[in-house]
Scaffold this motif. Structure first.
Motif, mmCIF file in Angstrom:
data_model
loop_
_atom_site.group_PDB
_atom_site.id
_atom_site.type_symbol
_atom_site.label_atom_id
_atom_site.label_comp_id
_atom_site.label_asym_id
_atom_site.label_seq_id
_atom_site.Cartn_x
_atom_site.Cartn_y
_atom_site.Cartn_z
ATOM 1 N N UNK A 142 14.726 -8.179 -0.276
ATOM 2 C CA UNK A 142 15.204 -7.213 0.626
ATOM 3 C C UNK A 142 14.049 -6.760 1.467
ATOM 4 N N UNK A 143 14.161 -5.485 1.768
ATOM 5 C CA UNK A 143 13.320 -4.575 2.462
ATOM 6 C C UNK A 143 12.945 -3.279 2.080
ATOM 7 N N UNK A 144 11.944 -2.757 2.553
ATOM 8 C CA UNK A 144 11.909 -1.260 2.009
ATOM 9 C C UNK A 144 11.257 -0.623 3.291
ATOM 10 N N UNK A 159 6.265 5.738 -1.992
ATOM 11 C CA UNK A 159 8.049 5.404 -1.948
ATOM 12 C C UNK A 159 8.241 5.821 -3.403
ATOM 13 N N UNK A 160 7.469 5.398 -4.369
ATOM 14 C CA UNK A 160 8.036 5.760 -5.861
ATOM 15 C C UNK A 160 7.924 7.154 -6.143
ATOM 16 N N UNK A 161 7.137 7.794 -5.462
ATOM 17 C CA UNK A 161 6.981 9.267 -5.628
ATOM 18 C C UNK A 161 8.110 9.915 -4.780
ATOM 19 N N UNK A 162 8.438 9.499 -3.765
ATOM 20 C CA UNK A 162 9.558 10.105 -3.090
ATOM 21 C C UNK A 162 10.941 9.842 -3.815
ATOM 22 N N UNK A 163 11.180 8.775 -4.184
ATOM 23 C CA UNK A 163 12.237 8.398 -4.689
ATOM 24 C C UNK A 163 12.575 9.079 -6.428
ATOM 25 N N UNK A 164 11.223 8.871 -7.102
ATOM 26 C CA UNK A 164 10.921 9.650 -8.264
ATOM 27 C C UNK A 164 11.865 11.302 -8.154
ATOM 28 N N UNK A 194 0.827 -1.193 -0.094
ATOM 29 C CA UNK A 194 0.242 0.032 0.090
ATOM 30 C C UNK A 194 0.779 1.225 -0.101
ATOM 31 N N UNK A 195 2.185 1.276 0.404
ATOM 32 C CA UNK A 195 2.929 2.348 0.471
ATOM 33 C C UNK A 195 3.697 2.600 -0.701
ATOM 34 N N UNK A 219 9.057 4.208 -13.384
ATOM 35 C CA UNK A 219 9.040 2.926 -13.531
ATOM 36 C C UNK A 219 10.446 2.078 -12.877
ATOM 37 N N UNK A 220 11.515 2.754 -12.942
ATOM 38 C CA UNK A 220 12.696 2.428 -12.356
ATOM 39 C C UNK A 220 12.628 2.135 -10.765
ATOM 40 N N UNK A 221 11.977 3.270 -10.013
ATOM 41 C CA UNK A 221 11.631 3.140 -8.778
ATOM 42 C C UNK A 221 10.888 2.088 -8.467
ATOM 43 N N UNK A 222 9.589 1.953 -9.121
ATOM 44 C CA UNK A 222 8.718 0.680 -9.065
ATOM 45 C C UNK A 222 9.210 -0.497 -8.942
#
Length: 189
Positions: free
Chosen positions: A55-57, A12-17, A7-8, A42-45
């Motif tokens: 791994x972990x997020x 997360x994709x938005x923050x990293x983009x 759900x996050x 797309x790379x961050x997704x």
């Protein structure tokens, strides 16, 4: 620090983009066209999905900072991983640039240690929350997590101004690779 859930993913994709929009290493990989930001997304997704598999997020409590952790020694070839890799090529890198991306990854991986390690793939802070210590707090929690697992942390950065920040946390540059930019490889034993 808490584990992110599916759900996050969009957060997360938005923050990293946003955090990596002007990053040299990211922009070396993504196809440079009028869809560049969509390709970074797309790379961050892809990175989120791979880290949930191998791994972990993590998110900070305020959900304004995130870290993607990878355990390369746990990565396996699965149908899901192959599918994600194919979608990365199609949606982010571009088929014609896949060889360039694979060559880059081979050079980077050749400098990794043989023993298991904790790979900090991405760490980012929402633009509205930057310079408030949230990235530092999250990085401290990531370091504590790696120490509990007795693993050395590795990361790369192409952003020269980030090196003093990592140095404050006892990261040291152990190698560098020249592409069309310099990629600094850091570790924290």
């Amino acid at each position: 620090m808490k584990k992110a859930t599916k759900n996050d993913r969009e957060l997360v994709v938005e923050i990293l983009t946003n955090s990596f929009d002007e990053n040299q290493s990211v922009n070396y990989i993504v196809k440079p066209d009028n869809k560049r930001v969509k390709r970074i997304r797309a790379l961050m997704a892809y990175s989120f999905d791979i880290c949930t598999l191998f791994g972990e997020v993590y998110l900070n409590e305020e959900k304004t900072a995130c870290a993607l952790i990878m355990y390369p020694h746990k990565k396996k070839t699965t149908l899901k991983a192959i599918w994600l890799d194919l979608m990365l090529v199609v949606n982010s890198i571009g088929i014609g640039r896949a060889g360039k991306a694979m060559s880059r990854e081979t050079k980077i991986k050749s400098r990794y240690p043989k023993e298991p390690f904790y790979y900090l793939w991405f760490i980012g802070v929402d633009r509205t929350a930057q310079h408030q210590g949230q990235g530092s707090k999250l990085l401290n929690e990531v370091i504590n997590d790696a120490e509990k697992q007795n693993l050395t942390i590795l990361l790369e950065t192409s952003t020269l101004k980030n090196i003093p920040w990592y140095n404050r946390f006892k990261f040291e540059v152990y190698d560098k690779i020249e592409f069309t930019y310099t990629l600094f490889m850091l570790k924290r034993p």
